[in-house]
Motif scaffolding. Sequence first.
Motif, PDB file in Angstrom:
ATOM      1  N   SER A  83       0.994  -1.230  -0.132  1.00 12.58           N
ATOM      2  CA  SER A  83      -0.105  -0.021   0.217  1.00 12.58           C
ATOM      3  C   SER A  83       0.884   1.201  -0.016  1.00 12.58           C
ATOM      4  CB  SER A  83      -0.783   0.023   1.291  1.00 12.58           C
ATOM      5  OG  SER A  83      -1.485   1.296   1.404  1.00 12.58           O
ATOM      6  N   PRO A  84       0.791   1.894  -1.206  1.00 11.35           N
ATOM      7  CA  PRO A  84       1.589   3.280  -1.155  1.00 11.35           C
ATOM      8  C   PRO A  84       1.658   4.334   0.145  1.00 11.35           C
ATOM      9  CG  PRO A  84       0.806   2.851  -3.157  1.00 11.35           C
ATOM     10  CD  PRO A  84      -0.011   1.915  -2.117  1.00 11.35           C
ATOM     11  N   SER A 106       4.635   2.031  -4.535  1.00 11.93           N
ATOM     12  CA  SER A 106       5.015   2.669  -3.612  1.00 11.93           C
ATOM     13  C   SER A 106       6.582   3.390  -3.835  1.00 11.93           C
ATOM     14  CB  SER A 106       5.486   1.657  -2.583  1.00 11.93           C
ATOM     15  OG  SER A 106       4.202   1.028  -2.028  1.00 11.93           O
ATOM     16  N   ASP A 107       6.406   4.260  -4.835  1.00 10.94           N
ATOM     17  CA  ASP A 107       7.403   5.165  -5.320  1.00 10.94           C
ATOM     18  C   ASP A 107       7.893   6.349  -4.538  1.00 10.94           C
ATOM     19  OD1 ASP A 107       5.263   6.851  -5.877  1.00 10.94           O
ATOM     20  OD2 ASP A 107       5.383   6.530  -8.044  1.00 10.94           O
ATOM     21  N   LEU A 136       1.735  -6.005   4.905  1.00 11.83           N
ATOM     22  CA  LEU A 136       0.475  -4.842   4.869  1.00 11.83           C
ATOM     23  C   LEU A 136      -0.168  -4.891   3.718  1.00 11.83           C
ATOM     24  CD1 LEU A 136       2.433  -1.821   6.378  1.00 11.83           C
ATOM     25  CD2 LEU A 136       1.201  -3.480   7.721  1.00 11.83           C
ATOM     26  N   LEU A 137      -1.500  -5.291   3.851  1.00 10.46           N
ATOM     27  CA  LEU A 137      -2.192  -5.255   2.443  1.00 10.46           C
ATOM     28  C   LEU A 137      -3.547  -4.281   2.797  1.00 10.46           C
ATOM     29  CD1 LEU A 137      -3.060  -9.051   2.875  1.00 10.46           C
ATOM     30  CD2 LEU A 137      -1.559  -8.026   1.263  1.00 10.46           C
ATOM     31  N   ALA A 160      -8.452   1.732   3.434  1.00  9.72           N
ATOM     32  CA  ALA A 160      -8.197   3.177   3.120  1.00  9.72           C
ATOM     33  C   ALA A 160      -8.847   4.113   3.845  1.00  9.72           C
ATOM     34  CB  ALA A 160      -9.055   3.440   1.506  1.00  9.72           C
ATOM     35  N   ALA A 161      -8.318   5.434   4.252  1.00  9.30           N
ATOM     36  CA  ALA A 161      -8.457   6.299   5.051  1.00  9.30           C
ATOM     37  C   ALA A 161     -10.046   7.206   4.511  1.00  9.30           C
ATOM     38  CB  ALA A 161      -7.540   7.452   5.515  1.00  9.30           C
TER      39      ALA A 161
END
Length: 332
Positions: A83-84, A106-107, A136-137, A160-161
């Motif tokens: 998860s980025p 995830s850059d 982490l998923l 997701a938040a």
Amino acid sequence: MRTARHLSPALLGAVLVLTSCGAPDGGEPEAEPTAQEASHTCGVSEPDPDRPTVGDGTFPVTVTGATGEVTIEEAPERIVSLSPSHTEMLFAIGAGDQVEAADEYSDYPEEAPTTSLSGFEPSVEAITEYDPDLVLLARSAEASAEQLDAVGIPSLVIDAAADLEDTYAQIRMLGDVTGHTEEADAEADRVESEFNAIVENVCERTEGGLTFYQELDETSYAATSDTFVGDVYESFGLVNIADAADEDGAAGGYPQLSQEYVVEQNPDLIFLSYGDESTVAEVAGRPAFDTVTAVRNDAVYLLDADIASRWGPRVVEFADTVGQAVIENAGR
């Protein structure tokens, strides 16, 4: 046409997944929309009185993820983050050295160990090659949690938040599960205080009430106030024209709007979460868009797609961009 900020990369895949779900064609409500008549207050929300307490930094530690309680027996040394947003959080709290691998999106930051791993359709076989002691998923990949458990690899599924409070809570939760409790608590406090300071500065100088449209991609999907990104805009007292297009929630907070609808709503501000300067010019050249206030006032803003779609520490940069746009257009 100018932009308030021109940041960088392409639209985060997670947003594309979210925006592809269940939105009705066109997205217009049958009733006459009233978004522009709504009264929104500019200002920060009160802290959640039920905000989770911070752990004591010892293990084992039990946290509540998207699928229930998860117990981490000891501080992980080889984390795979798919998860980025959570990859960014891990590095921000000082747990970057524990991240063995991260997914293809995830850059950020630059030192993140980006790989070809998919966060949407994870390959358990590919994950196991990194010998992780914690994975982490995202919620969309929760089916992989059982598969990982079957081969003895602990995993934590994180939603997701939905709002800013979720961001602060997730930063602290990652601190608890990585052994960086104090650093995470300090980072969550920093993000919250800097975000609030930006909002308060803008609210002292403006009255709120400007209407806006954020276009997520070239197919005109938008995000309502019931999303994380919508919560950021709402802090500045902005009125979201997408809200009236998803009053029944059928689009899950991501309705697809027609160009005619956008013109009818006549937003004061337009934010683009994709493309480049040519995209800004293309929006201005759409049929009838020369009548839209945002176009007439040169108020079409190009966002960094990653910053505007992730709920990590860089939400402060997103808030700064939005705040500057509000200040520039207040009183017009």
